[in-house]
Design a protein around this motif. Structure first.
Motif, PDB file in Angstrom:
ATOM      1  N   PHE A  94       0.882  -1.160   0.000  1.00  0.00           N
ATOM      2  CA  PHE A  94       0.000   0.000   0.000  1.00  0.00           C
ATOM      3  C   PHE A  94       0.916   1.204   0.000  1.00  0.00           C
TER       4      PHE A  94
ATOM      5  N   MET B 190      -1.117   9.822  -4.196  1.00  0.00           N
ATOM      6  CA  MET B 190      -2.151   8.998  -3.573  1.00  0.00           C
ATOM      7  C   MET B 190      -1.590   7.626  -3.196  1.00  0.00           C
ATOM      8  N   ARG B 191      -2.251   7.038  -2.188  1.00  0.00           N
ATOM      9  CA  ARG B 191      -1.866   5.703  -1.756  1.00  0.00           C
ATOM     10  C   ARG B 191      -2.964   4.733  -2.130  1.00  0.00           C
TER      11      ARG B 191
ATOM     12  N   GLU C 159      -3.988   8.987   6.188  1.00  0.00           N
ATOM     13  CA  GLU C 159      -3.053   7.935   5.815  1.00  0.00           C
ATOM     14  C   GLU C 159      -3.265   6.678   6.669  1.00  0.00           C
TER      15      GLU C 159
ATOM     16  N   ALA D 251      -6.589   4.864   5.831  1.00  0.00           N
ATOM     17  CA  ALA D 251      -6.515   4.092   4.592  1.00  0.00           C
ATOM     18  C   ALA D 251      -5.636   2.857   4.773  1.00  0.00           C
ATOM     19  N   GLU D 252      -4.538   3.043   5.457  1.00  0.00           N
ATOM     20  CA  GLU D 252      -3.619   1.927   5.696  1.00  0.00           C
ATOM     21  C   GLU D 252      -4.332   0.816   6.489  1.00  0.00           C
TER      22      GLU D 252
ATOM     23  N   TYR E 161      -6.724  -1.011   4.353  1.00  0.00           N
ATOM     24  CA  TYR E 161      -5.969  -1.901   3.474  1.00  0.00           C
ATOM     25  C   TYR E 161      -5.540  -3.166   4.217  1.00  0.00           C
TER      26      TYR E 161
ATOM     27  N   ALA F 195      -8.633   0.492  -0.553  1.00  0.00           N
ATOM     28  CA  ALA F 195      -8.544   1.818   0.045  1.00  0.00           C
ATOM     29  C   ALA F 195      -7.750   2.741  -0.859  1.00  0.00           C
ATOM     30  N   LEU F 196      -8.138   4.001  -0.871  1.00  0.00           N
ATOM     31  CA  LEU F 196      -7.398   4.997  -1.626  1.00  0.00           C
ATOM     32  C   LEU F 196      -7.370   6.276  -0.801  1.00  0.00           C
ATOM     33  N   TYR F 197      -6.170   6.805  -0.596  1.00  0.00           N
ATOM     34  CA  TYR F 197      -6.008   8.040   0.173  1.00  0.00           C
ATOM     35  C   TYR F 197      -5.253   9.038  -0.687  1.00  0.00           C
ATOM     36  N   ILE F 198      -5.729  10.278  -0.686  1.00  0.00           N
ATOM     37  CA  ILE F 198      -4.977  11.319  -1.388  1.00  0.00           C
ATOM     38  C   ILE F 198      -4.989  12.583  -0.542  1.00  0.00           C
ATOM     39  N   PRO F 199      -3.834  13.222  -0.365  1.00  0.00           N
ATOM     40  CA  PRO F 199      -3.788  14.440   0.451  1.00  0.00           C
ATOM     41  C   PRO F 199      -4.494  15.604  -0.242  1.00  0.00           C
TER      42      PRO F 199
ATOM     43  N   PRO G 180      -9.656   9.377  -7.629  1.00  0.00           N
ATOM     44  CA  PRO G 180      -9.243   9.698  -6.248  1.00  0.00           C
ATOM     45  C   PRO G 180     -10.031  10.864  -5.658  1.00  0.00           C
TER      46      PRO G 180
ATOM     47  N   TYR H 117       1.587  19.900  -0.788  1.00  0.00           N
ATOM     48  CA  TYR H 117       1.662  18.533  -0.328  1.00  0.00           C
ATOM     49  C   TYR H 117       2.745  18.363   0.718  1.00  0.00           C
TER      50      TYR H 117
END
Lengths: 264, 384, 226
Positions: free
Chosen positions: B30, B199-200, C24, C27-28, C31, C37-41, C66, C117
């Motif tokens: 991830f 993005m993650r 973060e 989402a982690e 996952y 899961a998808l995370y975006i700042p 996203p 970011y």
């Protein structure tokens, strides 16, 4: 002065034999009569012969008259963009440190459009040899002012002579490099007017690289009778008079402040 | 003399095994897109990265600088992007797989070296994480570097450009980019963006060799073995020519190679309804939003297809034209986070067909699935 | 909340409140639990000003773009964030906010570059995390929202330390979203801060306490709402 000129001229005639590293298929070369590049490249060729490194050399040349040397030698070469010869050779050397990387360019490529590369390769101590031919103007494009144009010297873009109040003073390349290059670097200024000394400087510069000591840099005072609009006598007079008076020939001590491995 | 730092020594001794294990076990991770790129370069057997910091690609350098020493690979932070591009070509010239990553104004500076690579057929991979433009604009996101990346420089845009839409595709396209760069020797790009960079999401990292993917080796172009002149001809490369015809001959050869490469590398993704009234064309992360939207409206009974070019240069024009020419009533919607850069290519590819082309253009702004959905619903409604 | 397969979560706060760490970790943890899961700042116009926004999507199936337009769950940690996130509201959005009368740390709106970011790690702003008394957040008045207030900053200041403010929020999110188990958040915390925890075991204890405290706050808020 006349006597000295004759000695130099005689020297060239005596050395009619080409270095073995010169490519005879591309001779006679394409430089103008009286151009200093031929002498500088002869010194380089002789040194490569003496060191026996034909298979180790990667030679890069710039845009400007130096590009005419793209197929000049029997070693591998690449002609790059204006000012970008140093980074191409740096990249190759970083990727394959066993190579002997030579970046050959004019004063525009070294001190104007490519100045950032020269400065940063010197400070990083990249193990390459940069050779900059200084003929006080941009020759291939029609004799415009270069960073090395002397005060009051007329060029096509300084028709009334270079005015230092408007365009500054000539760039002193080796002095600049000596001030910033990291420890172990080699810096010298030679002239096509003193072949043996020039050859010695180039040899020391290549050995310095081959021994892995640091960046090595040689500026070569060179001639451009075509754009200077001078005859043989005035050409040598300008080189050995005004140019050598302004740009001092010799080896330069790298600044003591630039020690490697010291924490700030 | 400077000795090897303790950190580099540790990386070689302890991390190499750990990293190799991740690749050899097809590990799902991830992570951010920038991290994915560094791993992909490692998997593709890249040798050296030359880079200069610019957001949003910076972390590619961080991860590469951390991973590379464990595998004896190299990294140099250069004085600017001009230098990064040219040092890269120097490395490629002597037989190493080299790459760089940049964005926005850095992409502009990089074009100079790319132009030389195009002329001299020097291979290289450039990762572009698009940011807002023109100028410094934003450090965030856009699709405004489409034109610069596909056709920048003073030439014909003989480049291979992958536009990715997920971390998995980013990983795989980066590996393909390295392979095809050294196979065809045209400048090769992975066109990502700030969203993908930051993005993650999950990605399966794998060792391409364990999936029987061929890894194309880098060969020296100059500085091959043997004494030049005595044992082989010296290599003399130039990008300057004296006469028009000389240049024209060389370019004709390059263009023929480029057309041949096109047949072998073009990729796209299409789907949606079998028969459709509407076709959405989008690339990269907007393509992903488009696919989401198409799936939603398909479930509502709308007849909509999508077409997402993966190679945006060379463009899969024949595939697009085939879909469109089969359905004369098909209406087309082009969506992009730029002001018509993809649109102009789509129009060129569909030249002569009478289908209506609508567009949704948001330069420098992200596009959501909901937005596309709304337009599809509006356009998809049958009159009467 | 995962009934429809996808939960869209936005967390918005001031630069120093640790918003991105929440996103973060969330989402982690999702996952780790085997979900997509998808995370975006923070990105887009929302980034202007000191307001930092994290977008998180957790799903059973594939996740699309996203960026999204409407949030199922909106976490708001400062007054400015209330204004900045208004467009993300929809009917039924769960609105979780910090009801403490403690001033959120503000970063100048015009400080271009701070909000990119590359925002400095929350730790660097630790001392800026709200400690001064001030006006509590006023949540929107809309009737179609589920509004849940928790005293996170107050409890952080009085019982733990202001630095773990964001971990309390994360705990509350566990209770409110009902898509994740606390254990998975702990696992995510171990992954992110494991090295630090090894050196300073008291940090682990502190973070886990904060998480538990947040979980309880979330449950209390839900009870009150019912």
């Amino acid at each position: 002065m006349v006597e000295k000129n004759q000695r130099v001229s005689r020297g060239i005639i005596e050395n009619q034999n080409m270095p073995r590293s010169w490519r005879k298929e591309t001779k006679p070369h394409r430089f103008c009569p009286g151009c200093g590049h031929g002498i500088a490249l002869k010194a380089l060729g002789d040194v490569v012969d003496e060191l026996g490194i034909l298979d180790q050399v990667l030679y890069g040349c710039d845009i400007g008259c130096s590009l005419l040397s793209w197929d000049f030698f029997n070693f591998d070469s690449i002609q790059t963009h204006h000012g970008r010869t140093i980074p191409v050779i740096v990249g190759a050397k970083r990727a394959r440190p066993e190579i002997v990387g030579i970046a050959y360019m004019g004063d525009g490529g070294g001190y104007a459009i490519g100045a950032q590369h020269l400065v940063n390769a010197a400070t990083r101590g990249d193990r390459i040899t940069a050779i900059v031919a200084n003929n006080t103007l941009y020759a291939m494009t029609g004799g415009q002012m270069a960073p090395t144009t002397l005060p009051r010297q007329k060029t096509s873009t300084t028709p009334y002579g270079r005015d230092p109040l408007i365009t500054g003073s000539p760039t002193l390349g080796p002095e600049l490099v000596a001030a910033i290059a990291s420890e172990g670097s080699y810096v010298a200024r030679g002239t096509v007017g003193d072949y043996n000394k020039l050859k010695l400087f180039i040899k020391k510069a290549l050995l310095n690289q081959m021994e892995g000591k640091g960046f090595s840099f040689v500026e070569v005072l060179s001639t451009c009778p075509t754009n200077w609009r001078t005859g043989a006598k005035e050409t040598w007079g300008f080189l050995q008079g005004k140019m050598e008076n302004y740009f001092k020939v010799g080896e330069l001590q790298v600044s003591q402040g630039n020690r490697l491995g010291e924490e700030g | 003399m400077i000795t090897e730092s303790g950190g580099v020594k540790m990386a070689k001794e302890t991390l190499a095994g750990e990293y190799q294990e991740i690749l050899n076990n097809e590990k799902e991770m991830f992570m951010t897109g920038n991290e994915v790129v560094a791993w992909a370069a490692l998997a593709a057997e890249a040798d050296f990265m030359y880079g200069y910091p610019i957001t949003p690609q910076n972390e590619i350098m961080y991860y590469w600088a951390k991973l590379a020493p464990a595998f004896g690979r190299g990294f140099l932070q250069t004085e600017d992007e001009i230098s990064a591009g040219f040092t890269m070509l120097g490395g490629a010239l002597v037989g190493k797989k080299t790459f760089s990553a940049t964005a926005g104004p850095g992409n502009i500076l990089m074009q100079e070296s790319i132009s030389m690579a195009e002329m001299m057929r020097l291979p290289g991979v450039w990762i572009i994480q698009q940011r807002g433009g023109p100028s410094t604009a934003t450090v965030i996101y856009s699709q405004q570097e489409f034109r610069l990346t596909t056709t920048g420089g003073n030439g014909e845009g003989m480049r291979l450009v992958y536009s990715t839409s997920s971390h998995q595709e980013l990983f795989e396209s980066t590996i393909k980019a390295f392979n095809n760069a050294w196979k065809y020797r045209f400048p090769t790009f992975v066109l990502g963006d700030g969203y993908q960079a930051k993005m993650r999401e999950p990605v399966v990292l794998f060792n391409p060799k364990l999936r029987n993917w061929e890894i194309i080796a880098a060969e020296p172009i100059a500085m091959k073995s043997g004494v030049p002149y005595l044992e082989r001809d010296p290599v003399h490369l130039r990008n300057t020519f004296n006469i028009e015809e000389e240049l024209y001959d060389i370019l004709s050869g390059h263009l023929a190679d480029f057309r041949r490469m096109k047949q072998e590398v073009v990729e796209w993704d299409e789907g949606g309804s079998e028969k459709a009234d509407l076709l959405v064309v989008a690339h990269g992360i907007v393509g992903r939003a488009a696919i989401s939207a198409v799936k939603t409206v398909n479930n509502q009974g709308l007849r909509v297809k999508y077409f997402r070019p993966i190679t945006v240069r060379p463009f899969p024009g024949e595939a697009l034209r085939k879909i469109v020419s089969e359905e004369p009533e098909l209406k087309i919607l082009v969506a992009e986070s730029a002001y018509g850069q993809l649109l102009s290519v789509v129009k060129e590819e569909l030249y002569g067909l009478a289908n209506t082309i609508e567009s949704y253009l948001k330069p420098g702004l992200g596009i959501t699935a909901e937005e596309i959905e709304e337009i599809l619903v509006r356009l998809g409604k049958k009159e009467g | 909340m995962l009934d429809n397969g996808l939960v869209k979560i936005i967390i918005a706060g001031e630069g120093g409140q640790g918003v991105q760490t929440i996103g973060e970790l969330l989402a982690e943890a999702a996952y780790i639990s085997g979900k997509k899961a998808l995370y975006i700042p923070n990105f887009g116009v929302e980034q202007r000003g000191g307001v930092s926004i994290a977008f998180v999507q957790i799903s059973k199936g594939e996740i699309g773009a996203p960026k999204f337009q409407k949030a199922d769950l909106l976490v708001v940690l400062s007054q400015r964030s209330v204004e900045r996130t208004r467009d993300y509201l929809k009917q039924g959005t769960i609105y979780l906010y910090d009801e403490s009368n403690i001033q959120a740390p503000l970063i100048d709106d015009q400080a271009v570059g701070v909000h990119g970011y590359d925002t400095v790690a929350p730790e660097a702003f630790a001392k800026m995390v709200g400690t001064k008394e001030g006006e509590a957040i006023t949540p929107p008045k809309q009737k179609d929202l589920t509004i849940l207030g928790i005293p996170a900053a107050k409890v952080a200041k009085e019982q733990l330390t202001p630095r773990v403010f964001n971990i309390i929020i994360l705990g509350a999110l566990v209770s409110v979203s009902k898509v994740l188990e606390a254990e998975k958040i702990k696992e995510a915390l171990e992954r992110k801060l494991g090295e630090k925890f090894k050196l300073h075991p008291e940090l682990r204890k502190l973070n886990f306490e904060a998480l538990e405290s947040g979980i309880h706050m979330g449950l209390d808020a839900l009870t009150k709402e019912e």
